[in-house]
Design a protein around this motif. Sequence first.
Motif, PDB file in Angstrom:
ATOM      1  N   VAL A  92      50.191 101.635  96.709  1.00 59.61           N
ATOM      2  CA  VAL A  92      50.056 101.411  98.148  1.00 59.61           C
ATOM      3  C   VAL A  92      49.102 100.263  98.421  1.00 59.61           C
ATOM      4  O   VAL A  92      49.404  99.331  99.166  1.00 59.61           O
ATOM      5  N   ARG A  93      47.942 100.327  97.797  1.00 63.38           N
ATOM      6  CA  ARG A  93      46.883  99.351  98.116  1.00 63.38           C
ATOM      7  C   ARG A  93      47.294  97.916  97.834  1.00 63.38           C
ATOM      8  O   ARG A  93      46.896  96.992  98.555  1.00 63.38           O
ATOM      9  N   VAL A  94      48.119  97.705  96.800  1.00 57.51           N
ATOM     10  CA  VAL A  94      48.527  96.346  96.451  1.00 57.51           C
ATOM     11  C   VAL A  94      49.274  95.693  97.618  1.00 57.51           C
ATOM     12  O   VAL A  94      49.209  94.483  97.800  1.00 57.51           O
ATOM     13  N   LEU A 128      41.783 108.588  99.232  1.00 56.49           N
ATOM     14  CA  LEU A 128      42.322 107.485  98.443  1.00 56.49           C
ATOM     15  C   LEU A 128      43.527 106.881  99.141  1.00 56.49           C
ATOM     16  O   LEU A 128      44.379 107.588  99.655  1.00 56.49           O
ATOM     17  N   VAL A 129      43.600 105.540  99.136  1.00 56.38           N
ATOM     18  CA  VAL A 129      44.788 104.894  99.691  1.00 56.38           C
ATOM     19  C   VAL A 129      45.989 105.212  98.819  1.00 56.38           C
ATOM     20  O   VAL A 129      47.088 105.441  99.299  1.00 56.38           O
ATOM     21  N   GLU A 130      45.781 105.240  97.504  1.00 57.87           N
ATOM     22  CA  GLU A 130      46.844 105.562  96.563  1.00 57.87           C
ATOM     23  C   GLU A 130      46.490 106.879  95.866  1.00 57.87           C
ATOM     24  O   GLU A 130      45.701 106.892  94.920  1.00 57.87           O
ATOM     25  N   PRO A 131      47.012 108.014  96.330  1.00 62.43           N
ATOM     26  CA  PRO A 131      46.664 109.300  95.731  1.00 62.43           C
ATOM     27  C   PRO A 131      47.076 109.366  94.263  1.00 62.43           C
ATOM     28  O   PRO A 131      48.068 108.760  93.857  1.00 62.43           O
ATOM     29  N   LEU A 132      46.317 110.123  93.489  1.00 64.94           N
ATOM     30  CA  LEU A 132      46.673 110.342  92.092  1.00 64.94           C
ATOM     31  C   LEU A 132      47.819 111.344  92.016  1.00 64.94           C
ATOM     32  O   LEU A 132      47.849 112.321  92.762  1.00 64.94           O
ATOM     33  N   SER A 133      48.757 111.090  91.108  1.00 60.32           N
ATOM     34  CA  SER A 133      49.846 112.036  90.890  1.00 60.32           C
ATOM     35  C   SER A 133      49.299 113.254  90.145  1.00 60.32           C
ATOM     36  O   SER A 133      48.172 113.249  89.621  1.00 60.32           O
ATOM     37  N   ASP A 134      50.110 114.322  90.082  1.00 59.21           N
ATOM     38  CA  ASP A 134      49.686 115.527  89.368  1.00 59.21           C
ATOM     39  C   ASP A 134      49.378 115.222  87.906  1.00 59.21           C
ATOM     40  O   ASP A 134      48.392 115.719  87.343  1.00 59.21           O
ATOM     41  N   THR A 137      53.187  95.377  84.029  1.00 53.18           N
ATOM     42  CA  THR A 137      53.873  95.842  85.233  1.00 53.18           C
ATOM     43  C   THR A 137      53.008  95.733  86.486  1.00 53.18           C
ATOM     44  O   THR A 137      53.499  95.342  87.551  1.00 53.18           O
ATOM     45  N   GLY A 138      51.734  96.069  86.376  1.00 59.34           N
ATOM     46  CA  GLY A 138      50.860  95.978  87.543  1.00 59.34           C
ATOM     47  C   GLY A 138      50.794  94.564  88.096  1.00 59.34           C
ATOM     48  O   GLY A 138      50.850  94.344  89.311  1.00 59.34           O
ATOM     49  N   GLY A 174      45.448 103.431  83.044  1.00 56.35           N
ATOM     50  CA  GLY A 174      45.407 102.203  83.824  1.00 56.35           C
ATOM     51  C   GLY A 174      45.618 102.456  85.301  1.00 56.35           C
ATOM     52  O   GLY A 174      44.919 101.888  86.158  1.00 56.35           O
ATOM     53  N   HIS A 175      46.580 103.331  85.638  1.00 54.09           N
ATOM     54  CA  HIS A 175      46.829 103.656  87.039  1.00 54.09           C
ATOM     55  C   HIS A 175      45.628 104.363  87.664  1.00 54.09           C
ATOM     56  O   HIS A 175      45.272 104.110  88.822  1.00 54.09           O
ATOM     57  N   ILE A 176      44.997 105.260  86.894  1.00 53.82           N
ATOM     58  CA  ILE A 176      43.824 105.978  87.394  1.00 53.82           C
ATOM     59  C   ILE A 176      42.699 104.997  87.722  1.00 53.82           C
ATOM     60  O   ILE A 176      42.061 105.079  88.787  1.00 53.82           O
ATOM     61  N   LEU A 177      42.439 104.052  86.820  1.00 53.77           N
ATOM     62  CA  LEU A 177      41.385 103.063  87.047  1.00 53.77           C
ATOM     63  C   LEU A 177      41.696 102.237  88.298  1.00 53.77           C
ATOM     64  O   LEU A 177      40.813 101.985  89.132  1.00 53.77           O
ATOM     65  N   ASP A 178      42.947 101.817  88.450  1.00 59.00           N
ATOM     66  CA  ASP A 178      43.342 101.011  89.610  1.00 59.00           C
ATOM     67  C   ASP A 178      43.166 101.789  90.902  1.00 59.00           C
ATOM     68  O   ASP A 178      42.608 101.281  91.887  1.00 59.00           O
ATOM     69  N   LYS A 179      43.631 103.021  90.923  1.00 56.52           N
ATOM     70  CA  LYS A 179      43.606 103.802  92.160  1.00 56.52           C
ATOM     71  C   LYS A 179      42.192 104.208  92.560  1.00 56.52           C
ATOM     72  O   LYS A 179      41.898 104.346  93.747  1.00 56.52           O
TER      73      LYS A 179
END
Length: 247
Positions: free
Chosen positions: A117-119, A182-188, A77-78, A222-227
Amino acid sequence: LNPVPVWRARVLLARGEVAEAARWAEGRGLSVTDEPSYPREGEYLVLTRVLLAQREPDRALGLLERLHDLAVTQGRTGSVIELQAVQALALAADGDQAAGLSALAEVLALAGPEGYVRVFVDEGAPMARLLGRLAAAQRSGEVALPGAVPPDYLDRLARAFQPPRARADTRTTPQLAGVASLVEPLSDRELQVLQLLAVGRSNQQIADELVVVLDTVKKHVGHILDKLGAANRTQAVARARALGLLR
Protein backbone atom coordinates in the motif's frame (compact mmCIF):
# COMPACT_ATOMS: atom_id res chain seq x y z
CA LEU A 1 23.96 2.76 1.04
CA ASN A 2 22.72 5.30 3.62
CA PRO A 3 19.00 5.84 2.73
CA VAL A 4 18.58 9.08 4.70
CA PRO A 5 19.70 11.53 1.95
CA VAL A 6 17.29 9.90 -0.51
CA TRP A 7 14.39 10.13 1.91
CA ARG A 8 15.27 13.74 2.68
CA ALA A 9 15.08 14.51 -1.04
CA ARG A 10 11.72 12.77 -1.23
CA VAL A 11 10.46 14.85 1.68
CA LEU A 12 11.54 17.97 -0.22
CA LEU A 13 9.48 16.82 -3.20
CA ALA A 14 6.49 16.01 -1.00
CA ARG A 15 6.67 19.56 0.40
CA GLY A 16 6.77 21.02 -3.09
CA GLU A 17 10.41 22.11 -2.85
CA VAL A 18 11.19 20.84 -6.33
CA ALA A 19 14.08 23.23 -7.03
CA GLU A 20 15.87 22.14 -3.85
CA ALA A 21 15.37 18.46 -4.72
CA ALA A 22 16.65 19.14 -8.25
CA ARG A 23 19.78 20.78 -6.83
CA TRP A 24 20.32 17.72 -4.65
CA ALA A 25 20.09 15.42 -7.68
CA GLU A 26 22.49 17.63 -9.61
CA GLY A 27 24.91 17.65 -6.70
CA ARG A 28 24.86 13.85 -6.68
CA GLY A 29 25.95 13.87 -10.33
CA LEU A 30 22.81 12.12 -11.57
CA SER A 31 21.89 12.16 -15.27
CA VAL A 32 19.09 10.57 -17.29
CA THR A 33 21.73 9.14 -19.66
CA ASP A 34 23.50 7.17 -16.92
CA GLU A 35 23.54 3.40 -16.73
CA PRO A 36 22.11 2.99 -13.21
CA SER A 37 23.23 0.43 -10.65
CA TYR A 38 21.25 -1.12 -7.80
CA PRO A 39 23.12 0.66 -4.95
CA ARG A 40 22.08 4.03 -6.43
CA GLU A 41 18.56 3.03 -7.46
CA GLY A 42 16.95 5.26 -4.82
CA GLU A 43 18.90 8.28 -6.04
CA TYR A 44 17.88 7.71 -9.65
CA LEU A 45 14.26 7.29 -8.59
CA VAL A 46 14.47 10.71 -6.96
CA LEU A 47 15.74 12.11 -10.26
CA THR A 48 12.77 10.62 -12.14
CA ARG A 49 10.36 12.07 -9.58
CA VAL A 50 12.03 15.47 -9.93
CA LEU A 51 11.50 15.29 -13.69
CA LEU A 52 7.84 14.39 -13.18
CA ALA A 53 7.43 17.34 -10.82
CA GLN A 54 9.07 19.56 -13.46
CA ARG A 55 6.59 18.24 -16.07
CA GLU A 56 9.30 16.49 -18.07
CA PRO A 57 8.07 12.87 -17.99
CA ASP A 58 9.54 12.11 -21.41
CA ARG A 59 13.05 12.58 -20.00
CA ALA A 60 12.31 10.19 -17.13
CA LEU A 61 10.94 7.30 -19.17
CA GLY A 62 14.21 6.00 -20.62
CA LEU A 63 15.93 5.98 -17.23
CA LEU A 64 12.91 4.27 -15.64
CA GLU A 65 12.98 1.57 -18.31
CA ARG A 66 16.66 0.82 -17.64
CA LEU A 67 16.08 0.73 -13.88
CA HIS A 68 13.07 -1.54 -14.34
CA ASP A 69 14.91 -3.94 -16.65
CA LEU A 70 17.79 -4.19 -14.16
CA ALA A 71 15.42 -4.95 -11.26
CA VAL A 72 13.60 -7.61 -13.32
CA THR A 73 16.89 -9.24 -14.33
CA GLN A 74 18.04 -9.35 -10.69
CA GLY A 75 14.69 -10.65 -9.43
CA ARG A 76 14.07 -7.74 -7.05
CA THR A 77 10.26 -7.74 -6.88
CA GLY A 78 9.98 -4.85 -4.42
CA SER A 79 12.02 -2.62 -6.71
CA VAL A 80 10.04 -3.76 -9.76
CA ILE A 81 6.80 -2.72 -8.03
CA GLU A 82 8.07 0.73 -7.07
CA LEU A 83 9.67 1.36 -10.46
CA GLN A 84 6.63 0.27 -12.44
CA ALA A 85 4.38 2.44 -10.27
CA VAL A 86 6.52 5.47 -11.16
CA GLN A 87 6.58 4.34 -14.80
CA ALA A 88 2.79 4.33 -14.83
CA LEU A 89 2.77 7.92 -13.57
CA ALA A 90 5.35 8.96 -16.17
CA LEU A 91 3.45 7.36 -19.05
CA ALA A 92 0.21 9.01 -18.01
CA ALA A 93 1.92 12.37 -17.52
CA ASP A 94 3.47 12.03 -20.98
CA GLY A 95 0.00 11.82 -22.48
CA ASP A 96 -0.31 8.07 -22.95
CA GLN A 97 -3.17 7.37 -20.54
CA ALA A 98 -3.84 3.88 -21.91
CA ALA A 99 -0.22 2.80 -21.36
CA GLY A 100 -0.21 4.39 -17.90
CA LEU A 101 -3.36 2.54 -16.85
CA SER A 102 -2.05 -0.71 -18.32
CA ALA A 103 1.25 -0.39 -16.45
CA LEU A 104 -0.61 0.41 -13.23
CA ALA A 105 -2.92 -2.61 -13.64
CA GLU A 106 0.11 -4.86 -14.18
CA VAL A 107 1.91 -3.61 -11.09
CA LEU A 108 -1.22 -4.02 -8.97
CA ALA A 109 -1.17 -7.71 -9.94
CA LEU A 110 2.32 -7.95 -8.43
CA ALA A 111 1.66 -5.77 -5.40
CA GLY A 112 -1.88 -6.81 -4.46
CA PRO A 113 -1.26 -10.40 -3.32
CA GLU A 114 1.52 -9.13 -1.00
CA GLY A 115 -0.59 -6.28 0.37
CA TYR A 116 1.61 -3.37 -0.77
CA VAL A 117 0.00 0.00 0.00
CA ARG A 118 2.61 2.51 1.10
CA VAL A 119 4.60 2.27 -2.14
CA PHE A 120 1.57 3.78 -3.91
CA VAL A 121 0.50 6.22 -1.19
CA ASP A 122 4.01 7.71 -1.05
CA GLU A 123 3.57 8.92 -4.65
CA GLY A 124 0.89 11.33 -3.45
CA ALA A 125 -1.89 13.03 -5.41
CA PRO A 126 -0.74 11.99 -8.92
CA MET A 127 -1.04 8.33 -7.96
CA ALA A 128 -4.40 8.91 -6.26
CA ARG A 129 -5.71 10.45 -9.48
CA LEU A 130 -4.34 7.64 -11.66
CA LEU A 131 -5.83 4.99 -9.38
CA GLY A 132 -9.15 6.84 -9.57
CA ARG A 133 -9.01 6.78 -13.35
CA LEU A 134 -8.18 3.07 -13.30
CA ALA A 135 -11.14 2.34 -11.01
CA ALA A 136 -13.43 4.32 -13.30
CA ALA A 137 -12.09 2.52 -16.37
CA GLN A 138 -12.65 -0.82 -14.66
CA ARG A 139 -16.25 0.07 -13.78
CA SER A 140 -16.97 1.13 -17.37
CA GLY A 141 -15.42 -2.04 -18.75
CA GLU A 142 -12.61 -0.22 -20.56
CA VAL A 143 -9.94 -1.96 -18.46
CA ALA A 144 -9.99 -5.44 -16.95
CA LEU A 145 -7.73 -5.93 -13.94
CA PRO A 146 -5.55 -9.07 -13.92
CA GLY A 147 -7.01 -11.93 -11.93
CA ALA A 148 -4.18 -11.69 -9.38
CA VAL A 149 -5.48 -8.32 -8.10
CA PRO A 150 -7.54 -8.92 -4.93
CA PRO A 151 -11.19 -7.79 -5.36
CA ASP A 152 -11.01 -5.14 -2.62
CA TYR A 153 -7.47 -3.93 -3.37
CA LEU A 154 -8.42 -0.73 -5.21
CA ASP A 155 -10.79 0.18 -2.37
CA ARG A 156 -8.02 -0.39 0.19
CA LEU A 157 -5.68 1.88 -1.75
CA ALA A 158 -8.35 4.56 -2.09
CA ARG A 159 -8.96 4.53 1.66
CA ALA A 160 -5.23 4.82 2.34
CA PHE A 161 -5.16 8.16 0.49
CA GLN A 162 -7.90 9.60 2.71
CA PRO A 163 -6.99 11.93 5.64
CA PRO A 164 -6.15 10.12 8.89
CA ARG A 165 -9.17 9.29 10.99
CA ALA A 166 -9.59 9.31 14.75
CA ARG A 167 -7.42 6.90 16.70
CA ALA A 168 -8.65 3.34 17.09
CA ASP A 169 -11.23 2.80 19.79
CA THR A 170 -9.53 2.22 23.15
CA ARG A 171 -11.49 -1.01 23.45
CA THR A 172 -9.54 -2.45 20.49
CA THR A 173 -7.08 -5.12 21.54
CA PRO A 174 -3.41 -4.04 21.46
CA GLN A 175 -2.62 -6.39 18.57
CA LEU A 176 -5.51 -5.12 16.42
CA ALA A 177 -4.63 -1.53 17.27
CA GLY A 178 -1.06 -2.18 16.14
CA VAL A 179 -2.22 -3.69 12.87
CA ALA A 180 -4.57 -0.75 12.28
CA SER A 181 -1.72 1.73 12.75
CA LEU A 182 0.23 0.24 9.83
CA VAL A 183 -0.45 1.47 6.32
CA GLU A 184 0.44 -2.01 5.08
CA PRO A 185 -0.87 -4.59 7.60
CA LEU A 186 1.14 -7.75 8.16
CA SER A 187 -0.40 -10.93 6.79
CA ASP A 188 -1.10 -13.87 9.11
CA ARG A 189 2.00 -15.66 7.83
CA GLU A 190 4.15 -12.56 8.31
CA LEU A 191 2.91 -12.30 11.90
CA GLN A 192 3.97 -15.93 12.42
CA VAL A 193 7.43 -15.19 11.03
CA LEU A 194 7.63 -12.06 13.19
CA GLN A 195 6.91 -14.06 16.34
CA LEU A 196 9.75 -16.44 15.46
CA LEU A 197 12.11 -13.56 14.70
CA ALA A 198 11.35 -12.13 18.13
CA VAL A 199 12.56 -15.30 19.85
CA GLY A 200 15.79 -15.34 17.88
CA ARG A 201 15.11 -17.98 15.25
CA SER A 202 17.34 -17.95 12.14
CA ASN A 203 15.84 -17.96 8.66
CA GLN A 204 16.61 -21.66 8.28
CA GLN A 205 15.05 -22.48 11.65
CA ILE A 206 11.92 -20.56 10.68
CA ALA A 207 11.77 -22.40 7.36
CA ASP A 208 12.05 -25.75 9.15
CA GLU A 209 9.39 -24.84 11.71
CA LEU A 210 6.88 -23.53 9.15
CA VAL A 211 7.77 -26.26 6.61
CA VAL A 212 8.59 -23.83 3.80
CA VAL A 213 11.67 -23.23 1.68
CA LEU A 214 14.35 -20.77 2.81
CA ASP A 215 13.66 -18.29 -0.03
CA THR A 216 10.05 -17.97 1.12
CA VAL A 217 11.18 -17.03 4.62
CA LYS A 218 13.60 -14.46 3.23
CA LYS A 219 10.77 -12.86 1.25
CA HIS A 220 8.54 -12.73 4.33
CA VAL A 221 11.33 -11.14 6.38
CA GLY A 222 11.88 -8.54 3.65
CA HIS A 223 8.17 -7.69 3.59
CA ILE A 224 8.11 -7.41 7.40
CA LEU A 225 11.05 -4.97 7.38
CA ASP A 226 9.40 -2.88 4.63
CA LYS A 227 6.00 -2.74 6.30
CA LEU A 228 7.44 -1.87 9.71
CA GLY A 229 9.88 0.65 8.24
CA ALA A 230 12.79 -1.18 9.84
CA ALA A 231 16.38 -1.52 8.64
CA ASN A 232 17.05 -4.85 10.36
CA ARG A 233 15.49 -7.58 12.49
CA THR A 234 16.24 -5.85 15.79
CA GLN A 235 14.47 -2.67 14.69
CA ALA A 236 11.56 -4.69 13.31
CA VAL A 237 11.04 -6.52 16.61
CA ALA A 238 11.31 -3.27 18.60
CA ARG A 239 8.82 -1.56 16.30
CA ALA A 240 6.46 -4.55 16.50
CA ARG A 241 6.58 -4.52 20.30
CA ALA A 242 5.80 -0.80 20.33
CA LEU A 243 2.75 -1.48 18.14
CA GLY A 244 1.59 -4.35 20.30
CA LEU A 245 2.04 -6.90 17.51
CA LEU A 246 4.02 -9.31 19.68
CA ARG A 247 2.49 -11.21 22.54
